[in-house]
Enzyme design. Sequence first.
Site, PDB file in Angstrom:
ATOM      1  N   HIS A 174       0.757  -1.160  -0.034  1.00  0.00           N
ATOM      2  CA  HIS A 174       0.078  -0.124  -0.040  1.00  0.00           C
ATOM      3  C   HIS A 174       1.065   1.212   0.050  1.00  0.00           C
ATOM      4  CE1 HIS A 174      -4.071  -1.778   0.918  1.00  0.00           C
ATOM      5  NE2 HIS A 174      -3.162  -2.818   0.978  1.00  0.00           N
ATOM      6  N   ASP A 386       3.664   9.589  -0.769  1.00  0.00           N
ATOM      7  CA  ASP A 386       2.299   9.031  -0.427  1.00  0.00           C
ATOM      8  C   ASP A 386       2.243   7.778  -1.117  1.00  0.00           C
ATOM      9  OD1 ASP A 386       0.149   8.350   1.217  1.00  0.00           O
ATOM     10  OD2 ASP A 386      -0.590  10.223   1.325  1.00  0.00           O
TER      11      ASP A 386
HETATM   12  C1  GDG Z   1      -2.051   3.855   3.449  1.00  0.00           C
HETATM   13  C2  GDG Z   1      -0.970   4.706   2.468  1.00  0.00           C
HETATM   14  C3  GDG Z   1      -2.828   4.434   0.628  1.00  0.00           C
HETATM   15  C4  GDG Z   1      -8.497   9.449   8.138  1.00  0.00           C
HETATM   16  N1  GDG Z   1      -8.879  10.170   9.257  1.00  0.00           N
HETATM   17  C5  GDG Z   1     -10.157   9.685   9.605  1.00  0.00           C
HETATM   18  C6  GDG Z   1     -10.504   8.780   8.559  1.00  0.00           C
HETATM   19  N2  GDG Z   1      -9.591   8.832   7.737  1.00  0.00           N
HETATM   20  C7  GDG Z   1      -9.793   7.749   6.674  1.00  0.00           C
HETATM   21  C8  GDG Z   1      -9.611   8.654   5.333  1.00  0.00           C
HETATM   22  C9  GDG Z   1      -8.930   7.519   4.320  1.00  0.00           C
HETATM   23  C10 GDG Z   1      -8.090   6.964   5.086  1.00  0.00           C
HETATM   24  O1  GDG Z   1      -8.254   7.040   6.555  1.00  0.00           O
HETATM   25  C11 GDG Z   1      -6.586   7.153   4.901  1.00  0.00           C
HETATM   26  O2  GDG Z   1      -5.838   7.062   4.056  1.00  0.00           O
HETATM   27  P1  GDG Z   1      -4.867   7.691   3.002  1.00  0.00           P
HETATM   28  O3  GDG Z   1      -4.535   6.869   1.901  1.00  0.00           O
HETATM   29  O4  GDG Z   1      -5.241   8.885   3.082  1.00  0.00           O
HETATM   30  O5  GDG Z   1      -3.574   7.322   4.122  1.00  0.00           O
HETATM   31  P2  GDG Z   1      -2.822   6.278   4.972  1.00  0.00           P
HETATM   32  O6  GDG Z   1      -3.589   5.909   6.115  1.00  0.00           O
HETATM   33  O7  GDG Z   1      -1.462   6.612   5.160  1.00  0.00           O
HETATM   34  O8  GDG Z   1      -2.908   4.801   4.153  1.00  0.00           O
HETATM   35  C12 GDG Z   1      -1.593   5.287   1.318  1.00  0.00           C
HETATM   36  C13 GDG Z   1      -3.439   3.747   1.669  1.00  0.00           C
HETATM   37  O9  GDG Z   1      -2.936   3.062   2.523  1.00  0.00           O
HETATM   38  C14 GDG Z   1      -4.487   2.557   0.923  1.00  0.00           C
HETATM   39  O10 GDG Z   1      -3.664   2.015   0.198  1.00  0.00           O
HETATM   40  O11 GDG Z   1      -3.520   5.518  -0.175  1.00  0.00           O
HETATM   41  O12 GDG Z   1      -0.813   6.118   0.521  1.00  0.00           O
HETATM   42  O13 GDG Z   1      -0.279   5.496   3.163  1.00  0.00           O
HETATM   43  O14 GDG Z   1     -10.015   6.851   3.944  1.00  0.00           O
HETATM   44  O15 GDG Z   1     -10.815   8.840   4.895  1.00  0.00           O
HETATM   45  N3  GDG Z   1     -11.634   8.270   8.444  1.00  0.00           N
HETATM   46  C15 GDG Z   1     -12.710   8.592   9.725  1.00  0.00           C
HETATM   47  N4  GDG Z   1     -12.373   9.527  10.427  1.00  0.00           N
HETATM   48  C16 GDG Z   1     -11.247   9.893  10.560  1.00  0.00           C
HETATM   49  O16 GDG Z   1     -10.900  10.910  11.542  1.00  0.00           O
HETATM   50  N5  GDG Z   1     -13.842   8.099   9.555  1.00  0.00           N
END
Ligand code: GDG
Length: 479
Positions: A174, A386
Amino acid sequence: MTTAPSDPEAARPNQLVVVANRLPIEYADDSTGATWRRAPGGLVSALEPALAGRPATWIGWSGRASAESEPPLPEEIDGLGIVGVPLTDGQIEQFYEGFSNGALWPLYHDAVVTPSYHRPEYMAYREVNALFAAKAAELAPVGSTVWVHDYQLQLVPKMLRDARPDLRIGFFLHIPFPPVELFAQLPWRRQILEGLLGADLVGFQTHDGALNFLAATRRLMALDPGGDRVNVPDEDGYRSVRVGAFPIGIDATSFDAMARNTAIQARAEEIRAEMGGFRLLFLGVDRLDYTKGIDVRLRAFSEGLAEGLLDPSDVTMLQVAVPSRENVDDYQHIRDDIELLVGRINGDLGRVGDPAIHYLHQSVTREELVAMYLAADVLLVTPLRDGMNLVAKEYVASRVQESGAVVLSEFTGAAQQLTDAFIVNPYDIEGLKRTLAAVAASPPEELSRRMVALRTNVFEDDVDRWVRTFLATLEGHVP
Ligand code: GDG
């Protein structure tokens, strides 16, 4: 050594076994009593469409130390088999907080903070990977498909293949796979490459990730990859491992549906009203992680205000920094740094009742998150690196009025797909500042044209397509 599955007669090649660090459930101790329930969002929602009608088991850690007294894990949730891998406090510290998040995470994100390599932590990583592999080897029906996820479990594919050569094994990373010049730092680089090459298919978020991996097999293992395959010597001669880019998507339809919900729309209005009078709301939503470039965007925004590129009566900003990995030192430091910066900016540029930056260090519900996406005119996504960045895609899927703009770091996987975003180099504060001013001055028709194109991309390349493409490639349905 080969282990027999617990019930070797039960050949169920249709069965899918998912192996991921975390189980898709969470422990809740609220008014209804202590219980386990399905964790909202995340990988399980992603996999749900593909699991429909297909027997599946999920192997993972519950997120709690095994010593804690709590109700036993459920055997299944919504038809999905749940199998826990208990971890001790020491394993969590060494395998998870130590090697996974203190060595691999920074190394794979361009070493934006210095990775720390400790031999006992690697030993714990190997030990825990062996636990996951043993559990999968014990449970996977003959000839079934096992899909292993992410940087915490890179040794599992080989361990599992050694035990169960009958299985079809896929691995998806990921996070980014770094250039070989960086990856070569890792004292256990060979073990990691061998671990991954135990899979039949190794998937990355971007072509660059796949190319970096292939280059590492060439340079560090003297293999000779050709096209999207690398031949790995084994007892029978060679085994062919397929390598490719499978950019992850989101469940765009569900964000779209939430954004059309009148209660969530009313909440979005309320958020804007609560924040005072302004024309444009800039929003950042990230786990509080040093890779996400939160400081960079705060600096650019505040310099834009201070220099008059942005009008303080016209714009405001909301930054949600979701608590993350709070036991790891670098995460404590980044929190201190960000909060010092927010305090300074508000001290210099805010007014009573009207801070320049509204800052929350907390997680929010999914409904509140979508309300924020609806309320915000500009989403700022400025990671230094990222793998993909789902927040950018979720914002786009929530913009049902086809308005709004995304400022997106070129160092995210998402930038490869969301080419109609305002693409920025997060290291270039001057450029970022100018982009914020340009977005603020853009005519609504131009923003709308971009948003329509972004939405097409996010809805077409959604999570359902990601799962289907990965599994079809692994299971040989696509050429
Ligand atoms: C890894 C990789 C890759 C966040 N805060 C809250 C919340 N979230 C949810 C978001 C989103 C997820 O968490 C975060 O996903 P990201 O992709 O932005 O980042 P990482 O956590 O670093 O994820 C990344 C991912 O895996 C998938 O393959 O894209 O590059 O680093 O869904 O919405 N959701 C809620 N409350 C929060 O406070 N409900």
